[in-house]
Enzyme design. Structure first.
Site, PDB file in Angstrom:
ATOM      1  N   SER A   1      27.614  34.876 -22.850  1.00 36.93           N
ATOM      2  CA  SER A   1      29.076  34.781 -22.926  1.00 36.93           C
ATOM      3  C   SER A   1      29.615  35.882 -23.819  1.00 36.93           C
ATOM      4  O   SER A   1      28.927  36.358 -24.732  1.00 36.93           O
ATOM      5  CB  SER A   1      29.507  33.408 -23.472  1.00 36.93           C
ATOM      6  N   ASP A   2      30.847  36.279 -23.552  1.00 38.81           N
ATOM      7  CA  ASP A   2      31.496  37.264 -24.402  1.00 38.81           C
ATOM      8  C   ASP A   2      33.004  37.065 -24.310  1.00 38.81           C
ATOM      9  O   ASP A   2      33.518  36.583 -23.294  1.00 38.81           O
ATOM     10  CB  ASP A   2      31.144  38.690 -23.966  1.00 38.81           C
ATOM     11  N   GLN A   3      33.692  37.443 -25.395  1.00 42.50           N
ATOM     12  CA  GLN A   3      35.148  37.330 -25.431  1.00 42.50           C
ATOM     13  C   GLN A   3      35.749  38.643 -25.915  1.00 42.50           C
ATOM     14  O   GLN A   3      35.301  39.215 -26.915  1.00 42.50           O
ATOM     15  CB  GLN A   3      35.578  36.189 -26.356  1.00 42.50           C
TER      16      GLN A   3
END
Length: 210
Positions: free
Chosen positions: A88-90
């Site tokens: 995941s990444d934001q």
């Protein structure tokens, strides 16, 4: 249906082997993502992905979030090919630039005041590597900051020094007082891991929750 002589036996689809002995691997060192994934009750272990997170020239924020989520999952999957891996990444962005984690008070104050009275888009991506396939999800959250004075920003950071959070706030804490509105299809996405999307990815790969 599977026919056996005169008997017809219904084919039963079994869940993939996810257990305490073979947990999902979370390609992240973020404590926020660990706390979020724990809500789903899926056995998992956190593993550092070691992914280079440098943006490519001209890369759009949403594309950057998706690429990094996929790369993190694939990096860990390459070391553990027999396991399911979640990455995941934001990436938050406004006024054409990406917001990073401030790391300290001066940077945090500057970030909050820059966001004052503006809308900031947070792109939160998730990628699941399972059975040789990659399943992907992207959530977009719009945070509308209310006008914030320097005194208010300072008092907020005194109470909740969110220097390890992009945007310099914790929506699950006192940071909620800084906003006019938060617009998203998934309330967990802004914290760092879109659980509605993660459940969907697991289902697409063949694992149902609860």
């Amino acid at each position: 249906m599977i026919e056996s002589g005169s008997l017809k036996v219904k084919e039963i689809k079994m869940k993939p082997l996810i257990s305490q002995a073979r947990p999902v691997l979370l390609a992240s060192t973020s404590r926020y993502r660990r706390e979020l994934l724990a809500r789903l009750g899926v056995p998992f272990e956190a593993v550092a992905p070691g992914t280079d997170e440098t943006p490519s020239a001209g890369e759009a924020p949403a594309a950057l979030a998706q690429r990094l989520a996929r790369a993190k999952a694939q990096d860990v999957a390459a070391r553990h090919p027999d396991r399911w891996v979640l990455g995941s990444d934001q990436v938050p962005a406004f006024d054409g630039r990406v917001l990073g984690k401030p790391g300290g008070r001066a940077e945090g104050l500057a970030q909050l005041l820059a966001c004052s009275g503006k809308a900031v888009a947070f792109y939160t991506a998730a990628a699941l590597v399972a059975g040789g396939k990659v399943y992907e999800h992207l959530d977009t959250t719009t945070v509308r900051f209310r006008p914030i004075t320097p005194d208010e920003a300072g008092r907020y950071l005194d109470a909740e020094p969110a220097y390890d959070c992009a945007g310099t706030f914790k929506v699950e804490g006192l940071g909620i007082t800084l906003f006019e509105a938060v617009e998203s299809a998934d309330p967990t996405a802004l914290i760092g891991l879109p659980l509605i999307g993660v459940r969907r990815l697991l289902a697409q790969a063949g694992y149902s929750l609860p």
